[in-house]
Structures are given as C-alpha cells and as structure tokens.
Design a protein around this motif. Structure first.
Motif, PDB file in Angstrom:
ATOM      1  N   LEU A   1     -30.406   1.475 -10.411  1.00 47.96           N
ATOM      2  CA  LEU A   1     -30.614   1.220 -11.445  1.00 47.96           C
ATOM      3  C   LEU A   1     -31.064   3.108 -12.836  1.00 47.96           C
ATOM      4  O   LEU A   1     -30.349   3.152 -13.521  1.00 47.96           O
ATOM      5  N   ALA A   2     -30.891   3.543 -11.145  1.00 48.40           N
ATOM      6  CA  ALA A   2     -31.356   5.772 -11.717  1.00 48.40           C
ATOM      7  C   ALA A   2     -29.888   5.743 -12.596  1.00 48.40           C
ATOM      8  O   ALA A   2     -29.644   6.269 -14.168  1.00 48.40           O
ATOM      9  N   LYS A   3     -28.845   5.323 -12.418  1.00 46.79           N
ATOM     10  CA  LYS A   3     -27.202   5.669 -13.024  1.00 46.79           C
ATOM     11  C   LYS A   3     -27.547   4.767 -14.628  1.00 46.79           C
ATOM     12  O   LYS A   3     -26.844   5.069 -16.029  1.00 46.79           O
ATOM     13  N   LYS A   4     -28.003   3.145 -14.367  1.00 51.13           N
ATOM     14  CA  LYS A   4     -28.207   2.480 -15.166  1.00 51.13           C
ATOM     15  C   LYS A   4     -28.667   3.596 -16.761  1.00 51.13           C
ATOM     16  O   LYS A   4     -28.392   2.824 -18.128  1.00 51.13           O
ATOM     17  N   TYR A   5     -29.865   3.606 -16.539  1.00 45.96           N
ATOM     18  CA  TYR A   5     -31.061   3.888 -17.458  1.00 45.96           C
ATOM     19  C   TYR A   5     -31.359   6.007 -17.428  1.00 45.96           C
ATOM     20  O   TYR A   5     -31.977   6.318 -17.837  1.00 45.96           O
ATOM     21  N   HIS A   6     -30.119   6.189 -16.809  1.00 46.64           N
ATOM     22  CA  HIS A   6     -30.209   7.968 -17.158  1.00 46.64           C
ATOM     23  C   HIS A   6     -30.090   8.440 -18.240  1.00 46.64           C
ATOM     24  O   HIS A   6     -28.991   7.473 -19.098  1.00 46.64           O
ATOM     25  N   PRO A   7     -30.784   9.350 -18.587  1.00 43.06           N
ATOM     26  CA  PRO A   7     -31.028   9.920 -20.105  1.00 43.06           C
ATOM     27  C   PRO A   7     -29.391  10.075 -20.228  1.00 43.06           C
ATOM     28  O   PRO A   7     -29.314  10.304 -22.113  1.00 43.06           O
ATOM     29  N   ASP A   8     -28.744  10.601 -19.557  1.00 40.31           N
ATOM     30  CA  ASP A   8     -27.372  11.125 -20.351  1.00 40.31           C
ATOM     31  C   ASP A   8     -26.412   9.834 -20.749  1.00 40.31           C
ATOM     32  O   ASP A   8     -25.587  10.526 -21.466  1.00 40.31           O
ATOM     33  N   LEU A   9     -26.646   8.992 -19.831  1.00 41.32           N
ATOM     34  CA  LEU A   9     -26.098   7.653 -20.616  1.00 41.32           C
ATOM     35  C   LEU A   9     -26.274   6.884 -21.599  1.00 41.32           C
ATOM     36  O   LEU A   9     -25.815   5.986 -21.995  1.00 41.32           O
ATOM     37  N   ASN A  10     -28.458   7.141 -21.733  1.00 46.70           N
ATOM     38  CA  ASN A  10     -28.749   6.055 -22.977  1.00 46.70           C
ATOM     39  C   ASN A  10     -29.109   7.427 -23.570  1.00 46.70           C
ATOM     40  O   ASN A  10     -30.500   7.783 -23.597  1.00 46.70           O
ATOM     41  N   PRO A  11     -28.049   8.032 -24.344  1.00 51.10           N
ATOM     42  CA  PRO A  11     -28.916   9.648 -25.096  1.00 51.10           C
ATOM     43  C   PRO A  11     -29.404   9.160 -26.009  1.00 51.10           C
ATOM     44  O   PRO A  11     -29.552   8.150 -27.713  1.00 51.10           O
ATOM     45  N   GLY A  12     -30.710   8.734 -26.630  1.00 51.69           N
ATOM     46  CA  GLY A  12     -31.945   9.538 -27.740  1.00 51.69           C
ATOM     47  C   GLY A  12     -32.357   7.701 -27.185  1.00 51.69           C
ATOM     48  O   GLY A  12     -33.228   7.426 -28.681  1.00 51.69           O
ATOM     49  N   ASP A  13     -31.998   7.149 -26.251  1.00 48.91           N
ATOM     50  CA  ASP A  13     -33.159   5.860 -26.008  1.00 48.91           C
ATOM     51  C   ASP A  13     -34.244   5.823 -24.864  1.00 48.91           C
ATOM     52  O   ASP A  13     -34.184   6.531 -24.078  1.00 48.91           O
ATOM     53  N   LYS A  14     -35.256   5.692 -25.631  1.00 53.21           N
ATOM     54  CA  LYS A  14     -36.378   5.906 -25.493  1.00 53.21           C
ATOM     55  C   LYS A  14     -36.908   5.203 -24.419  1.00 53.21           C
ATOM     56  O   LYS A  14     -37.395   5.623 -23.393  1.00 53.21           O
ATOM     57  N   ALA A  15     -36.693   3.815 -24.346  1.00 51.59           N
ATOM     58  CA  ALA A  15     -36.900   3.092 -23.685  1.00 51.59           C
ATOM     59  C   ALA A  15     -36.399   3.196 -22.367  1.00 51.59           C
ATOM     60  O   ALA A  15     -37.207   2.917 -21.025  1.00 51.59           O
ATOM     61  N   ALA A  16     -35.593   3.721 -22.437  1.00 53.62           N
ATOM     62  CA  ALA A  16     -34.568   4.096 -21.041  1.00 53.62           C
ATOM     63  C   ALA A  16     -34.811   4.887 -20.115  1.00 53.62           C
ATOM     64  O   ALA A  16     -34.596   5.484 -19.337  1.00 53.62           O
ATOM     65  N   GLU A  17     -35.421   6.222 -21.113  1.00 55.17           N
ATOM     66  CA  GLU A  17     -36.132   6.973 -20.739  1.00 55.17           C
ATOM     67  C   GLU A  17     -37.434   6.679 -19.502  1.00 55.17           C
ATOM     68  O   GLU A  17     -37.445   7.466 -18.666  1.00 55.17           O
ATOM     69  N   ALA A  18     -38.202   5.877 -20.538  1.00 57.16           N
ATOM     70  CA  ALA A  18     -38.904   5.298 -19.714  1.00 57.16           C
ATOM     71  C   ALA A  18     -39.003   4.380 -18.679  1.00 57.16           C
ATOM     72  O   ALA A  18     -39.698   5.056 -17.217  1.00 57.16           O
ATOM     73  N   LYS A  19     -38.004   3.916 -18.567  1.00 56.01           N
ATOM     74  CA  LYS A  19     -37.618   3.288 -16.823  1.00 56.01           C
ATOM     75  C   LYS A  19     -36.675   4.528 -16.084  1.00 56.01           C
ATOM     76  O   LYS A  19     -37.003   3.802 -14.830  1.00 56.01           O
ATOM     77  N   PHE A  20     -36.175   5.398 -16.619  1.00 50.24           N
ATOM     78  CA  PHE A  20     -35.623   6.458 -15.609  1.00 50.24           C
ATOM     79  C   PHE A  20     -36.560   6.437 -15.110  1.00 50.24           C
ATOM     80  O   PHE A  20     -36.758   7.142 -13.960  1.00 50.24           O
ATOM     81  N   LYS A  21     -37.446   7.082 -15.692  1.00 50.98           N
ATOM     82  CA  LYS A  21     -38.277   8.013 -15.155  1.00 50.98           C
ATOM     83  C   LYS A  21     -39.923   6.952 -13.984  1.00 50.98           C
ATOM     84  O   LYS A  21     -40.640   7.056 -13.146  1.00 50.98           O
ATOM     85  N   GLU A  22     -40.128   6.010 -14.184  1.00 52.89           N
ATOM     86  CA  GLU A  22     -39.939   4.675 -14.561  1.00 52.89           C
ATOM     87  C   GLU A  22     -40.116   4.734 -12.053  1.00 52.89           C
ATOM     88  O   GLU A  22     -41.075   4.416 -11.174  1.00 52.89           O
ATOM     89  N   ILE A  23     -38.377   4.620 -12.556  1.00 49.53           N
ATOM     90  CA  ILE A  23     -37.679   4.254 -11.344  1.00 49.53           C
ATOM     91  C   ILE A  23     -37.909   5.449 -10.367  1.00 49.53           C
ATOM     92  O   ILE A  23     -37.614   5.169  -9.428  1.00 49.53           O
ATOM     93  N   ASN A  24     -38.019   7.117 -11.192  1.00 52.13           N
ATOM     94  CA  ASN A  24     -37.815   7.920 -10.507  1.00 52.13           C
ATOM     95  C   ASN A  24     -39.128   7.885  -9.058  1.00 52.13           C
ATOM     96  O   ASN A  24     -39.130   8.600  -8.189  1.00 52.13           O
ATOM     97  N   GLU A  25     -40.439   7.339  -9.877  1.00 53.99           N
ATOM     98  CA  GLU A  25     -41.215   7.649  -9.157  1.00 53.99           C
ATOM     99  C   GLU A  25     -41.626   6.257  -8.044  1.00 53.99           C
ATOM    100  O   GLU A  25     -42.035   7.344  -7.684  1.00 53.99           O
ATOM    101  N   ALA A  26     -41.062   5.052  -8.747  1.00 54.56           N
ATOM    102  CA  ALA A  26     -41.070   4.813  -7.488  1.00 54.56           C
ATOM    103  C   ALA A  26     -40.239   4.901  -6.311  1.00 54.56           C
ATOM    104  O   ALA A  26     -40.907   4.785  -5.432  1.00 54.56           O
ATOM    105  N   TYR A  27     -39.224   5.568  -6.478  1.00 63.93           N
ATOM    106  CA  TYR A  27     -39.054   5.979  -5.229  1.00 63.93           C
ATOM    107  C   TYR A  27     -38.863   6.860  -4.341  1.00 63.93           C
ATOM    108  O   TYR A  27     -38.821   6.586  -3.590  1.00 63.93           O
TER     109      TYR A  27
END
Length: 379
Positions: free
Chosen positions: A29-55
């Motif tokens: 999931l972290a690779k899928k939603y990483h900001p560097d792979l989804n530049p400018g995607d705010k939803a992906a950035e928020a998802k990435f933070k949520e994933i890291n918080e859970a992990y």
C-alpha cells in the motif's frame, strides 16, 4: 479518535494477522500511494499518511497491544496517565522506505550500493548448413562481433596512468540518502547517485581506446562443432562466447540459429529421410532389384512383382543419427511407376495383346467389368 478508521482495515489485514502479513500489506500500500508516485494527488497523500500511521502502531508490539485493548484511545500521547503510563505516540518514528521503493528509486538500505559483477550480454548469430552437414555434423568457423575488456586501461575506463576516483557526491557509496521529517515522523529515502550512476567512482580522464566505457568491440573467429543430427530451426548455445562481463562478471553466450538448405533428392522429417524413386512399368509388373541412393551411398532394394505406384518401402537404419546418440532413423522410399511414352508400333501391338489377355482392353469388356463392380458393391 472516533473519526479514525480501524488500523487493521486501513492496512487490509485481519486482527489475527502476523507481523509478516502486516509488513507485506504495508509495503504494498505504501508503494501504491507514495507521494513520489502520485505527484499532486492530495487523496493519495492523505492515504499514504493514514497507512503509515496505522503501520507505526501495528508494527510496534507495545502500541499494537494497547490499540488491541483500548482502540485509538490507546495510541494517544497522553494515554497512560491513568493506567500507569505507557509513553506517548507523539514522539514520532523512523521508517526507511529504501527497501520498499528500491526498485523505483534505484536505491537500497545497504551502506554501499556499488555494483557487483555484471554478466555480459548474450548474442545471436545465424549459420547455414547443407543437408549432409546437418546429418553427419561438421566443424565451422563463424565471426562474432562482441564487446571485450579494454586492454589499454585493463577495464577501468581511466586513461593510462590514472585511476577512477571516489565519487565526491556520495563518497563512494553509490547512493544518496535523504531524511525528511513530517508530522508522522522521520522518513528516509535512498536514491542512486546521479554523479557516478551508482558506481561509487568517477573517471576524470577517460581511456582513449574505450572512451571510459571499459570495453571495446572486436570481431573474433570461433570454431564451432556442429553435432550430427542437428535440424533446421534448432539452436546451438556457445557458452561464454558472448559479450564479456564487467567487474569480474562472466561472459554472455552466443545463440547460433541453424538453417538447413533443401536437398534435391532427400527430404527430412525428424530423424527419418524420405525420397521418391521412379521405376519402369516392367520393373513394377515383373519385380526387380534396383539401386537406391541414401545419404550413406547406394543400397539394393527389392521391388516385388506387381508393385503399384505410390508404394512405400522402408530401409532401416539409413536415416539420420539422433542428437546425442541413441540410434539412427530410417529411410522411406516411395516408388512412382513411369508410364512409357513415344511407343513404337511393335510396342503398341504388344501392349494391346497384353491388354486383351487381361480382359480389359475393349470398351465392351471394360463396361462389363465396371457393371460387375457396381453389382458387387450395390451401386
């Protein structure tokens, strides 16, 4: 806390998931939603933070235990004031994402990224053989153009009398490590050094012969032993005859694609040989012993009396040797009866007399024969 999703749900795992299952799901999931792979995607950035918080919680045995018992309240930094104190979550955590995104960034978590031995490229060549060469085997010489280690610089790529120097950007590690602090903690990313391309060294004065590439192209003559039984469309592998490797790596291979020319008499199917043999009307009618060509020379073949055109005969052991041994194929001979042309008057008369003895010469007798066949078969 009430608005937060269940951490197990965030990572897509069950509450009984093992540490390995949690880690595997997090990486995916972290690779899928990483900001560097989804530049400018705010939803992906928020998802990435949520994933890291859970992990961060589920990967820590103590925090995971509190979360399993008390839910999100157990992760609050002030939690524990009434429970003997557990320590806060707000101190942050350090996660090295190099192992997760190594394939994307070209990085690694190891302190040294200097490339090891590199195997040389495989090459492809073609070779044309006659029918006999393929059947019995042959030794051929082919030209192969390949990259070899530069003799002038010894494969270092540096000008004679000089040596590559340690890269000033990465200090020889071949990689650049960057630390980033966020509200979720400290993250480290590792990327390939762009100055040295991950080699760890740079060449200030390039070799005049190879231009710093460490290799030069050369054409070599290579002797090839073609084994008996090789067939059209097959491939021979010449181990270690391809491009030379780098940094002590092994050489590649040469794949030799075989083409076998057609023969004017023989045709091949697997390890068997086929041919057509014309015989005369008299030989077919009376029988005969005839010479038959094979790839091993002429042999005698007995034609029985009354042989019909298109009859096949088998000559055992006169085919092609099987690759690697294990026997020899056969030769199959199909006879075709030649009908005589430009007959003399005497020959015609003889054939007419012969036809009358068969009872099929006159039109009346032929009709009688055909009617008899119809009656027998109920036509």
């Amino acid at each position: 806390m009430a608005d937060k999703r269940d951490y197990y749900e965030v990572l897509g795992v069950s509450r009984g998931a093992s540490d390995d299952e949690i880690k595997k799901s997090y990486r995916r999931l972290a690779k899928k939603y990483h900001p560097d792979l989804n530049p400018g995607d705010k939803a992906a950035e928020a998802k990435f933070k949520e994933i890291n918080e859970a992990y961060a919680v589920l990967s820590d045995p103590e925090k995971k235990s509190r979360y399993d018992q008390f839910g999100h309240a157990g992760t609050d930094e002030n939690f524990g004031s009434g429970f003997g104190g557990f320590g806060g979550f707000g101190s942050g955590f350090d996660v090295d994402l190099g192992d997760i995104f190594g394939s994307f960034f070209g990085g690694s978590t190891r302190s040294s990224y200097r490339k090891g031995p590199v195997r040389g490229r495989d090459l492809s060549e073609n070779i044309s053989l006659t029918f006999e060469e393929a059947a019995f085997g042959v030794e051929k010489t082919i030209n192969v153009s390949r990259y070899e280690k530069c003799e002038k610089c010894g494969g270092s790529g540096a000008k004679e009398g000089t040596r590559p120097k340690t890269c000033p950007t990465c200090n020889g590690s071949g990689q650049i490590r960057q630390q980033q602090r966020t509200i979720l903690g400290s993250f480290a990313t590792v990327t390939t050094c762009t100055t040295c391309g991950g080699e760890g060294t740079v060449i200030e004065q390039r070799c005049e012969s190879c231009g710093g590439r460490t290799q030069v192209r050369k054409t070599r003559k290579i002797n090839v032993k073609i084994p008996p039984g090789i067939d059209h469309g097959q491939t021979i592998t010449l181990r270690g005859e391809g491009d030379h490797g780098k940094k002590g790596g092994p050489a590649g291979d040469v794949y030799l694609h075989v083409t076998v020319k057609k023969h004017s008499v023989f045709m091949r199917n697997g390890y068997d040989v086929y041919m057509d043999l014309p015989i005369s009307f008299v030989e077919a009618a009376l029988g005969a012993e005839v010479d038959v060509p094979t790839i091993y020379g002429n042999v005698k073949l007995k034609i029985p009396e009354g042989t019909q055109s298109e009859t096949n005969f088998r000559i055992k052991g006169k085919g092609i040797t099987r690759l690697g041994g294990g026997g020899v194929g056969d030769q199959y001979v199909r006879v075709t009866v030649n009908v005589p042309k430009n007959l003399t008057d005497k020959q015609r008369e003889i054939l007419r007399s012969f036809g009358e003895t068969l009872g099929l010469h006159t039109s009346r007798d032929r009709k009688r024969f055909i009617d008899k066949v119809k009656d027998n078969f109920g036509i």
